[in-house]
Design a protein around this motif. Structure first.
Motif, PDB file in Angstrom:
ATOM      1  N   GLY A 114       0.924  -1.100  -0.007  1.00 63.44           N
ATOM      2  CA  GLY A 114      -0.175  -0.140   0.001  1.00 63.44           C
ATOM      3  C   GLY A 114       0.618   1.244  -0.076  1.00 63.44           C
ATOM      4  N   MET A 115       1.927   1.297   0.825  1.00 64.65           N
ATOM      5  CA  MET A 115       2.786   2.367   0.498  1.00 64.65           C
ATOM      6  C   MET A 115       3.418   2.489  -0.601  1.00 64.65           C
ATOM      7  N   VAL A 116       3.971   1.667  -1.223  1.00 65.81           N
ATOM      8  CA  VAL A 116       4.709   1.680  -2.556  1.00 65.81           C
ATOM      9  C   VAL A 116       3.565   2.149  -3.633  1.00 65.81           C
ATOM     10  N   PHE A 117       2.177   1.547  -3.467  1.00 67.18           N
ATOM     11  CA  PHE A 117       1.369   2.302  -4.355  1.00 67.18           C
ATOM     12  C   PHE A 117       1.153   3.650  -4.225  1.00 67.18           C
ATOM     13  N   GLY A 118       1.180   4.251  -3.004  1.00 64.41           N
ATOM     14  CA  GLY A 118       0.907   5.660  -2.658  1.00 64.41           C
ATOM     15  C   GLY A 118       2.013   6.464  -3.364  1.00 64.41           C
ATOM     16  N   LEU A 119       3.185   5.840  -3.270  1.00 64.24           N
ATOM     17  CA  LEU A 119       4.501   6.608  -3.650  1.00 64.24           C
ATOM     18  C   LEU A 119       4.460   6.711  -5.220  1.00 64.24           C
ATOM     19  N   VAL A 120       4.039   5.307  -5.868  1.00 59.52           N
ATOM     20  CA  VAL A 120       3.856   5.268  -7.510  1.00 59.52           C
ATOM     21  C   VAL A 120       2.747   6.405  -7.794  1.00 59.52           C
ATOM     22  N   GLY A 121       1.762   6.348  -7.089  1.00 57.59           N
ATOM     23  CA  GLY A 121       0.595   7.266  -7.563  1.00 57.59           C
ATOM     24  C   GLY A 121       1.138   8.845  -7.514  1.00 57.59           C
ATOM     25  N   ARG A 122       1.756   8.957  -6.546  1.00 55.66           N
ATOM     26  CA  ARG A 122       2.533  10.503  -6.599  1.00 55.66           C
ATOM     27  C   ARG A 122       3.494  10.532  -7.579  1.00 55.66           C
ATOM     28  N   LEU A 123       4.316   9.510  -7.766  1.00 58.49           N
ATOM     29  CA  LEU A 123       5.402   9.702  -8.939  1.00 58.49           C
ATOM     30  C   LEU A 123       4.467   9.995 -10.296  1.00 58.49           C
ATOM     31  N   PHE A 124       3.724   9.198 -10.604  1.00 55.35           N
ATOM     32  CA  PHE A 124       2.503   9.508 -11.842  1.00 55.35           C
ATOM     33  C   PHE A 124       2.006  10.836 -11.607  1.00 55.35           C
ATOM     34  N   ALA A 125       1.420  11.293 -10.639  1.00 54.67           N
ATOM     35  CA  ALA A 125       0.726  12.586 -10.646  1.00 54.67           C
ATOM     36  C   ALA A 125       1.947  13.829 -10.927  1.00 54.67           C
ATOM     37  N   GLU A 126       2.949  13.730  -9.977  1.00 61.78           N
ATOM     38  CA  GLU A 126       3.850  14.886 -10.077  1.00 61.78           C
ATOM     39  C   GLU A 126       4.714  14.895 -11.584  1.00 61.78           C
ATOM     40  N   THR A 127       4.962  13.694 -12.053  1.00 58.21           N
ATOM     41  CA  THR A 127       5.579  13.494 -13.060  1.00 58.21           C
ATOM     42  C   THR A 127       4.676  14.153 -14.437  1.00 58.21           C
ATOM     43  N   SER A 128       3.481  13.682 -14.467  1.00 57.29           N
ATOM     44  CA  SER A 128       2.544  14.324 -15.294  1.00 57.29           C
ATOM     45  C   SER A 128       2.514  15.701 -15.274  1.00 57.29           C
ATOM     46  N   HIS A 129       2.343  16.401 -14.081  1.00 56.84           N
ATOM     47  CA  HIS A 129       1.998  17.746 -14.065  1.00 56.84           C
ATOM     48  C   HIS A 129       3.526  18.642 -14.435  1.00 56.84           C
ATOM     49  N   SER A 130       4.602  17.958 -14.077  1.00 56.72           N
ATOM     50  CA  SER A 130       5.909  18.607 -14.287  1.00 56.72           C
ATOM     51  C   SER A 130       6.272  18.613 -15.919  1.00 56.72           C
ATOM     52  N   VAL A 131       6.205  17.347 -16.307  1.00 62.83           N
ATOM     53  CA  VAL A 131       6.454  17.340 -17.887  1.00 62.83           C
ATOM     54  C   VAL A 131       5.419  18.107 -18.763  1.00 62.83           C
ATOM     55  N   GLN A 132       4.069  18.427 -18.211  1.00 63.38           N
ATOM     56  CA  GLN A 132       3.137  19.049 -18.997  1.00 63.38           C
ATOM     57  C   GLN A 132       3.648  20.581 -18.860  1.00 63.38           C
ATOM     58  N   ALA A 133       4.129  21.158 -17.683  1.00 65.04           N
ATOM     59  CA  ALA A 133       4.346  22.539 -17.479  1.00 65.04           C
ATOM     60  C   ALA A 133       5.750  22.749 -18.496  1.00 65.04           C
TER      61      ALA A 133
END
Length: 613
Positions: free
Chosen positions: A237-256
């Motif tokens: 569960g902790m790994v799932f949360g960290l990877v969920g954060r990785l996906f969200a932050e990567t998406s927003h940063s790459v889009q910017a």
């Protein structure tokens, strides 16, 4: 409470339910029908993509056309899910009806040519667009518009995934972290169930996932808990949360970053299509294109394949992140949820091999928990797990979803989502701030890293040639040139109009807008209009808009900045507009930040200084 009061309350509640039935039921039927057509279209274009592999090479052209159309007629619809969430928080211009056909066609085109995207975004936008149209049709006020928009989200989500209860909870939970919007509970549940039934009535079948672990054990249908397995679920569960954060932050940063490097959106989408084609040939497979739910090739990684015992895929989840981020951030349409299902199921599959846990159980946990972390909707995802897999492993589902939610931190795939209650007491975040503003507290990690690398590279070169010069330049590279100017503030209400002059064919116009336009024509340096939420003017009554809701009687301010002579001339010229208003003048100091003449020929310049306010 008297009998009359009790019966009166029950009567009003019954009338409220009947009102929402009359509004929500036809709306949900329309949304469910559109979702049924959308799901049928997705299946058809996915089969076409497998049958005609050459369609992939049309992805850059499709991206250019899609982005061009959105730039031409999309306007506010480009904001997608975030526009709907914004309109629920602050009802204003509404969700345009054109959003529905635009997102439906563009998502189908994305999947036809091989973009890695989902379908939840389309379903939510279909629901929000149709719900907004029904709100205008029934002339609902701001409070009821919020409710009908949430019901639209529930109808779309419940219909497209076949999980009506999760769809209803998702609509209540996704708006604000740590707070559920209970006022829309009954309409959202009505809409989700009606939308799902309508979708099934059209003959649409959803993908069925199965967790075989303990499914045949006696008493397993009610409850099962093993201490060692629970510990492994906590780690996952902790790994799932960290990877969920990785996906969200990567998406927003790459889009910017892409918007910064390629401002023209059609070109950005074209380059994204080229990048997807390049990734396909770089890794030698097409299994990470499209939804990833099924494939005619048994060897391909799919969501269904991750549930197969003995089938371990170590890195499929990471490749899917890369393909999805490139597709969505470059401008293609769809959603994040189905790719997140793929990523979560693939990651759960990989973790099951590392932890020695049941493969199908961990694939199911990852499917719902990673989405819980990325969207901050743990309750909806836990219920989705029960709807998809049954109640046998409900305790494991809850643990995985709640830990993923906690470990993903204050990040989200939805930037308009707000923080009602911070995830930990140590987080010093202002109340009801959006995720977009939380990210604004610090720079984008990718852009900040690029800037730091560029600066250090330049500084190291200059240090080799002249260390003393770099030190002097770093300390005194710029100087301030202050000068006195003035600030003029004019207070009014948003509803005030310009006086009638007989010249305009369309009547009077909003005064604050005309003042800004007149200031521009007069050469005023700065002119802005500030809307407020609580205040009064001219000794009048204090007006309160509540929580950031528009109030046409609430005081607002038009602020002009320029030299005193210009402001005086502007005030005299437009005296008819300003007569009777509270007009305040203040002397201020303007700073020009300029280069030091002595270091104009420096070998390297530091990062650009902030512009003068």
């Amino acid at each position: 409470m008297s009998l009359a009061s009790f019966l009166g309350l029950r009567w009003r509640q019954a009338l409220s339910v009947l009102k929402w039935l009359a509004i929500v039921l036809p709306m949900a039927i329309v949304v469910g029908s559109l979702c049924a057509g959308f799901l049928w279209s997705l299946d058809a274009v996915t089969r076409a993509r497998f049958a005609f592999p050459w369609l992939l090479f049309g992805l850059p052209v499709a991206g250019f056309a899609m982005a061009f159309v959105y730039q031409w007629i999309g306007r506010s619809a480009e904001a997608g899910n975030n526009l709907i969430v914004d309109q629920i928080h602050e009802p204003g211009g509404g969700v345009p009806l054109r959003m529905a056909p635009l997102i439906l066609v563009s998502t189908v085109v994305t999947h036809l040519f091989g973009g890695s995207a989902g379908r939840e975004g389309t379903a939510v936008q279909l629901g929000g667009s149709i719900a907004s149209g029904f709100g205008r049709l029934f002339r609902l006020d701001a409070a009821d518009t919020r409710i009908v928009l949430m019901a639209g989200i529930a109808a779309g989500f419940g219909a497209v995934f076949g999980t009506p209860i999760a769809g209803a909870i998702f609509a209540l939970e996704v708006l604000t972290i740590g707070r559920i919007q209970y006022e829309a509970m009954i309409p959202s549940l009505m809409a989700a169930i009606a939308g799902d039934w309508t979708c099934h009535a059209w003959g649409i079948a959803h993908t069925h996932y199965h967790i075989a672990f303990l499914s045949d054990a006696a008493g397993a249908a009610s409850f099962h808990l093993d201490g060692l397995l629970l510990l492994k679920v906590c780690l996952a569960g902790m790994v799932f949360g960290l990877v969920g954060r990785l996906f969200a932050e990567t998406s927003h940063s790459v889009q910017a970053l892409l918007k910064k490097l390629v401002p023209y959106s059609p070109l950005r989408a074209t380059l994204g299509g080229v990048a997807v084609i390049g990734l396909v040939y770089a890794i030698g497979t097409r299994e990470y294109l499209g939804l990833g739910v099924w494939s005619p090739n048994p060897a391909d990684a799919t969501i269904l394949s991750f549930f197969e015992p003995g089938h371990i895929d170590r890195w499929g989840w990471l490749w899917k992140i890369l393909f999805t981020v490139v597709t969505l951030t470059s401008g293609f349409k769809g959603g994040e949820v189905t790719p997140l299902f793929f990523i979560g199921a693939g990651l759960g599959n990989a973790l099951s091999g590392v932890l020695g846990a049941p493969t199908d159980l961990f694939a199911g946990l990852g499917l719902v928990a990673l989405f819980a972390g990325a969207s901050n909707t743990p309750l909806a995802c836990m219920i989705m797990g029960v709807e998809l897999f049954g109640a046998t492993h409900a305790a494991y589902m809850a643990v995985a979803c709640f830990l993923a939610y906690l470990c993903s931190g204050h990040s989200s795939i939805y930037l308009s989502q707000r923080i009602g209650v911070p995830k930990t007491s140590s987080d010093r975040i202002p109340p009801d701030v959006s995720m977009r503003h939380v990210r604004d507290f610090g720079p984008s990690p990718i852009i900040d890293l690029i800037d730091r690398i560029q600066y250090r590279r330049q500084a190291s070169r200059a240090m080799l040639s002249n260390p003393q010069k770099v030190q002097t330049m770093t300390k005194f590279a710029h100087k301030l040139a202050p000068r006195d100017i003035g600030m003029l503030r004019i207070y009014m209400t948003p509803r005030e109009k310009t006086p009638k002059d007989g010249k305009s064919l369309f009547g009077t116009r909003p005064l604050y807008r005309e003042l800004i336009l007149a200031a521009k024509s007069a050469g005023i340096m700065n002119a802005v209009a500030h809307h407020t939420h609580f205040g009064y003017s001219n000794h009048g009554k204090a007006e309160d808009a509540g929580f950031e809701l528009p109030n046409p009687d609430l005081t607002m301010c038009v602020e002009l900045i320029s030299t005193r002579d210009q402001l005086e001339a502007f005030s005299r010229t437009h005296g008819a507009w300003l007569k009777g208003k509270v007009v305040v003048y203040k002397q201020i100091e303007h700073w020009d930040i300029v280069d030091q003449p002595s270091i104009a020929d420096a070998a390297v310049s530091p990062l650009p200084a902030a512009k003068a306010v």
